[in-house]
Scaffold this motif. Structure first.
Motif, PDB file in Angstrom:
ATOM      1  N   HIS A 134      -2.413   3.539 -11.005  1.00 34.95           N
ATOM      2  CA  HIS A 134      -2.648   4.936 -11.253  1.00 34.95           C
ATOM      3  C   HIS A 134      -1.278   5.668 -10.623  1.00 34.95           C
ATOM      4  O   HIS A 134      -1.038   6.932 -11.055  1.00 34.95           O
ATOM      5  CB  HIS A 134      -3.729   5.046  -9.881  1.00 34.95           C
ATOM      6  CG  HIS A 134      -5.157   4.625 -10.453  1.00 34.95           C
ATOM      7  ND1 HIS A 134      -5.549   4.774 -11.627  1.00 34.95           N
ATOM      8  CD2 HIS A 134      -6.015   3.890  -9.691  1.00 34.95           C
ATOM      9  CE1 HIS A 134      -6.864   4.254 -11.718  1.00 34.95           C
ATOM     10  NE2 HIS A 134      -7.167   3.832 -10.627  1.00 34.95           N
TER      11      HIS A 134
ATOM     12  N   HIS B 266      -7.026 -10.901  -4.275  1.00 35.81           N
ATOM     13  CA  HIS B 266      -8.156 -10.228  -3.716  1.00 35.81           C
ATOM     14  C   HIS B 266      -8.507 -10.552  -2.486  1.00 35.81           C
ATOM     15  O   HIS B 266      -8.164 -11.638  -1.918  1.00 35.81           O
ATOM     16  CB  HIS B 266      -9.329 -10.542  -4.503  1.00 35.81           C
ATOM     17  CG  HIS B 266      -9.428  -9.935  -6.031  1.00 35.81           C
ATOM     18  ND1 HIS B 266      -9.394  -8.567  -6.136  1.00 35.81           N
ATOM     19  CD2 HIS B 266      -9.378 -10.474  -7.252  1.00 35.81           C
ATOM     20  CE1 HIS B 266      -9.667  -8.325  -7.526  1.00 35.81           C
ATOM     21  NE2 HIS B 266      -9.402  -9.483  -8.222  1.00 35.81           N
TER      22      HIS B 266
ATOM     23  N   LYS C  58     -14.061  -8.224   0.621  1.00 34.30           N
ATOM     24  CA  LYS C  58     -14.166  -6.607  -0.180  1.00 34.30           C
ATOM     25  C   LYS C  58     -14.859  -6.756  -1.454  1.00 34.30           C
ATOM     26  O   LYS C  58     -14.796  -5.647  -1.924  1.00 34.30           O
ATOM     27  CB  LYS C  58     -12.800  -5.868   0.263  1.00 34.30           C
ATOM     28  CG  LYS C  58     -12.430  -5.709   1.419  1.00 34.30           C
ATOM     29  CD  LYS C  58     -11.039  -4.942   1.413  1.00 34.30           C
ATOM     30  CE  LYS C  58     -10.758  -4.370   2.785  1.00 34.30           C
ATOM     31  NZ  LYS C  58      -9.305  -3.632   3.084  1.00 34.30           N
TER      32      LYS C  58
ATOM     33  N   TYR D  74       0.842  -1.413  -0.058  1.00 38.91           N
ATOM     34  CA  TYR D  74      -0.085  -0.022   0.047  1.00 38.91           C
ATOM     35  C   TYR D  74       0.985   1.213   0.028  1.00 38.91           C
ATOM     36  O   TYR D  74       0.822   2.110  -0.828  1.00 38.91           O
ATOM     37  CB  TYR D  74      -1.148   0.015   1.093  1.00 38.91           C
ATOM     38  CG  TYR D  74      -1.647   1.492   1.292  1.00 38.91           C
ATOM     39  CD1 TYR D  74      -2.482   1.926   0.562  1.00 38.91           C
ATOM     40  CD2 TYR D  74      -1.435   2.093   2.533  1.00 38.91           C
ATOM     41  CE1 TYR D  74      -3.047   3.276   0.824  1.00 38.91           C
ATOM     42  CE2 TYR D  74      -1.844   3.453   2.757  1.00 38.91           C
ATOM     43  CZ  TYR D  74      -2.789   3.820   1.978  1.00 38.91           C
ATOM     44  OH  TYR D  74      -3.622   5.038   2.191  1.00 38.91           O
TER      45      TYR D  74
ATOM     46  N   LYS E 185     -14.144  -4.315  -9.766  1.00 35.19           N
ATOM     47  CA  LYS E 185     -13.596  -3.134 -10.034  1.00 35.19           C
ATOM     48  C   LYS E 185     -12.229  -3.280  -9.443  1.00 35.19           C
ATOM     49  O   LYS E 185     -12.073  -3.613  -8.095  1.00 35.19           O
ATOM     50  CB  LYS E 185     -14.546  -2.137  -9.576  1.00 35.19           C
ATOM     51  CG  LYS E 185     -13.883  -0.710  -9.775  1.00 35.19           C
ATOM     52  CD  LYS E 185     -14.808   0.473  -9.487  1.00 35.19           C
ATOM     53  CE  LYS E 185     -14.301   1.630  -9.714  1.00 35.19           C
ATOM     54  NZ  LYS E 185     -15.229   2.736  -9.347  1.00 35.19           N
TER      55      LYS E 185
ATOM     56  N   ASP F  51      -9.187  -1.068  -7.582  1.00 36.81           N
ATOM     57  CA  ASP F  51      -8.806   0.159  -7.015  1.00 36.81           C
ATOM     58  C   ASP F  51      -7.744   0.876  -7.373  1.00 36.81           C
ATOM     59  O   ASP F  51      -7.558   2.238  -7.337  1.00 36.81           O
ATOM     60  CB  ASP F  51      -8.811   0.009  -5.358  1.00 36.81           C
ATOM     61  CG  ASP F  51     -10.168  -0.196  -4.882  1.00 36.81           C
ATOM     62  OD1 ASP F  51     -11.198  -0.305  -5.501  1.00 36.81           O
ATOM     63  OD2 ASP F  51     -10.478  -1.048  -3.849  1.00 36.81           O
ATOM     64  N   PHE F  52      -6.572   0.214  -7.726  1.00 37.59           N
ATOM     65  CA  PHE F  52      -5.226   0.729  -8.161  1.00 37.59           C
ATOM     66  C   PHE F  52      -4.790   0.845  -9.630  1.00 37.59           C
ATOM     67  O   PHE F  52      -3.851   1.346  -9.971  1.00 37.59           O
ATOM     68  CB  PHE F  52      -4.141  -0.139  -7.467  1.00 37.59           C
ATOM     69  CG  PHE F  52      -4.148  -1.620  -8.130  1.00 37.59           C
ATOM     70  CD1 PHE F  52      -3.394  -1.946  -9.246  1.00 37.59           C
ATOM     71  CD2 PHE F  52      -4.824  -2.758  -7.448  1.00 37.59           C
ATOM     72  CE1 PHE F  52      -3.306  -3.026  -9.808  1.00 37.59           C
ATOM     73  CE2 PHE F  52      -4.928  -3.916  -8.239  1.00 37.59           C
ATOM     74  CZ  PHE F  52      -4.154  -4.218  -9.307  1.00 37.59           C
TER      75      PHE F  52
ATOM     76  N   ASN G 290     -22.869  -2.406  -6.429  1.00 35.67           N
ATOM     77  CA  ASN G 290     -22.309  -2.723  -5.477  1.00 35.67           C
ATOM     78  C   ASN G 290     -22.995  -3.979  -4.547  1.00 35.67           C
ATOM     79  O   ASN G 290     -22.577  -3.944  -3.100  1.00 35.67           O
ATOM     80  CB  ASN G 290     -22.206  -1.362  -4.480  1.00 35.67           C
ATOM     81  CG  ASN G 290     -21.562  -0.365  -5.304  1.00 35.67           C
ATOM     82  OD1 ASN G 290     -20.348  -0.562  -5.650  1.00 35.67           O
ATOM     83  ND2 ASN G 290     -21.971   0.950  -5.190  1.00 35.67           N
TER      84      ASN G 290
ATOM     85  N   ARG H 278      -4.126  -0.901  -2.376  1.00 37.70           N
ATOM     86  CA  ARG H 278      -4.538  -1.244  -0.948  1.00 37.70           C
ATOM     87  C   ARG H 278      -6.015  -2.095  -1.135  1.00 37.70           C
ATOM     88  O   ARG H 278      -6.880  -2.014  -2.000  1.00 37.70           O
ATOM     89  CB  ARG H 278      -5.257   0.040  -0.340  1.00 37.70           C
ATOM     90  CG  ARG H 278      -5.950   0.056   0.955  1.00 37.70           C
ATOM     91  CD  ARG H 278      -6.082   1.438   1.555  1.00 37.70           C
ATOM     92  NE  ARG H 278      -6.888   1.450   2.983  1.00 37.70           N
ATOM     93  CZ  ARG H 278      -6.952   2.512   3.448  1.00 37.70           C
ATOM     94  NH1 ARG H 278      -6.925   3.692   2.668  1.00 37.70           N
ATOM     95  NH2 ARG H 278      -7.660   2.455   4.747  1.00 37.70           N
TER      96      ARG H 278
END
Length: 367
Positions: A101, A33, A37, A7, A89, A91-92, A44, A13
């Protein structure tokens, strides 16, 4: 490598570290994964069925000169709420990109300092990858610029070849951002911009542009009373055109022997007087032409004086030099200079000269 380092070091993260591999000058980190989460990317919902994984690799921030790759078996799920089968999806990283990113932000920072080709070579990716990152960044931040904060703008056209021909650009002189692009170079190209500007409520203080009559009329019609600014480049460009016309007229009127001296000095007149100190054949030719013709010499050296106006650090000094230049030009007896000082500066320009400080030419007395 711990999950915390994953992270803090790479901005990843919500995933678990599995293991590392070192091969062919690359560092490969495999992650997985955190099952608890996972959720549907559309609604969602956490009510889903696993539908296998697709292993993907992403470019991450380099460690020294070593490439770093993040390998992740991306989970596919069937959502029981919206009945869709999709990848979860990430996150990074963006779902359609093969870099993280943090890698993208690092590339953008490097592009501010280096050419795209050098950034691509440093990060060991293709030129197209870096170009795509930069293009996406520009579209995100400047695709729909806010006009409300505009105060000083510049209007100019660019030529893009026979197919596209001309585009009209409007730039924010405070930030340097292009806020509008229109097709063509006529006043019609600016019509959508005036409409957006009016609805934005922006309070324009000054407009910089070239000396095209179409743009001048468009600004006067849509921003009445706002000062029009002609910058150093366009004023000197106009002066060089008038200087060339003066040389041509003098050459036409000169005797045969004098014509030979003036011949071939057209491009030499565009050089500054400082470059005449060099002892090459071309500069000697220009020196002889200036000695022979006093009006041409006066016009040539006054071009340097005109350029000095934009190099002053304060308004008072620049204003003083401008007024001194106008007086010299008027008293020179050279018709071109008199016309340039009286007609261009006081009638057609009707403008502010663009320096670090605005110089209101209208405050100077008329002849």
């Amino acid at each position: 490598m711990s999950t915390s380092l994953l992270y803090h070091g790479f901005g990843i993260r919500g995933y678990f570290y599995v293991h590392s591999k070192y091969q062919k000058g690359q560092i490969l980190f495999q992650i997985k994964h955190d099952f608890w989460k996972l959720k549907c990317p559309d609604c969602n919902s956490r009510d889903f069925i696993k539908k296998g994984t697709i292993t993907r690799r992403f470019k991450a921030l380099p460690i020294g000169k070593k490439e770093v790759l993040i390998e992740l078996p991306v989970q596919r799920i069937e959502c029981l709420s919206c009945q869709k089968v999709k990848q979860v999806k990430l996150d990074f990283a963006h779902e359609k990109c093969n870099y993280t990113h943090s890698f993208e932000r690092y590339a953008i920072d490097l592009c501010r300092l280096l050419p795209i080709s050098d950034v691509a070579r440093l990060l060991k990716v293709s030129w197209g990858t870096i170009k795509g990152i930069e293009k996406k960044y520009l579209k995100k931040h400047f695709d729909k610029p806010k006009l409300k904060a505009l105060k000083r703008i510049a209007i100019d056209e660019v030529y893009l070849g026979k197919k596209t021909k001309y585009l009209t650009l409007v730039m924010d002189l405070v930030t340097g951002a292009v806020v509008y692009i229109g097709d063509g170079k006529s006043a019609d190209a600016l019509k959508p911009f005036w409409k957006k500007l009016k609805s934005s409520g922006a309070k324009i203080e000054a407009v910089a542009m070239d000396m095209g009559k179409a743009y001048i009329k468009a600004v006067n019609d849509n921003l009445p009373g706002i000062p029009i600014v002609f910058d150093h480049f366009h004023v000197i460009k106009l002066y060089n055109e008038k200087l060339t016309e003066l040389r041509r007229d003098l050459q036409r009127e000169a005797e045969d022997a004098d014509k030979e001296v003036l011949k071939g000095t057209r491009w030499l007149l565009l050089k500054s007087s400082k470059k005449l100190n060099t002892c090459n054949e071309e500069c000697e030719k220009l020196k002889n032409a200036l000695k022979l013709n006093k009006p041409l010499a006066i016009a040539y050296y006054l071009k340097d004086d005109l350029g000095q106006i934009w190099k002053q650090n304060d308004k008072e000094e620049a204003n003083f030099l401008l007024w001194e230049w106008v007086k010299k030009a008027t008293l020179s007896g050279v018709k071109m200079l008199i016309k340039f000082a009286k007609i261009w500066f006081f009638a057609e320009m009707r403008t502010y000269l663009w320096t670090k400080y605005e110089i209101d030419i209208h405050t100077l007395p008329e002849f």
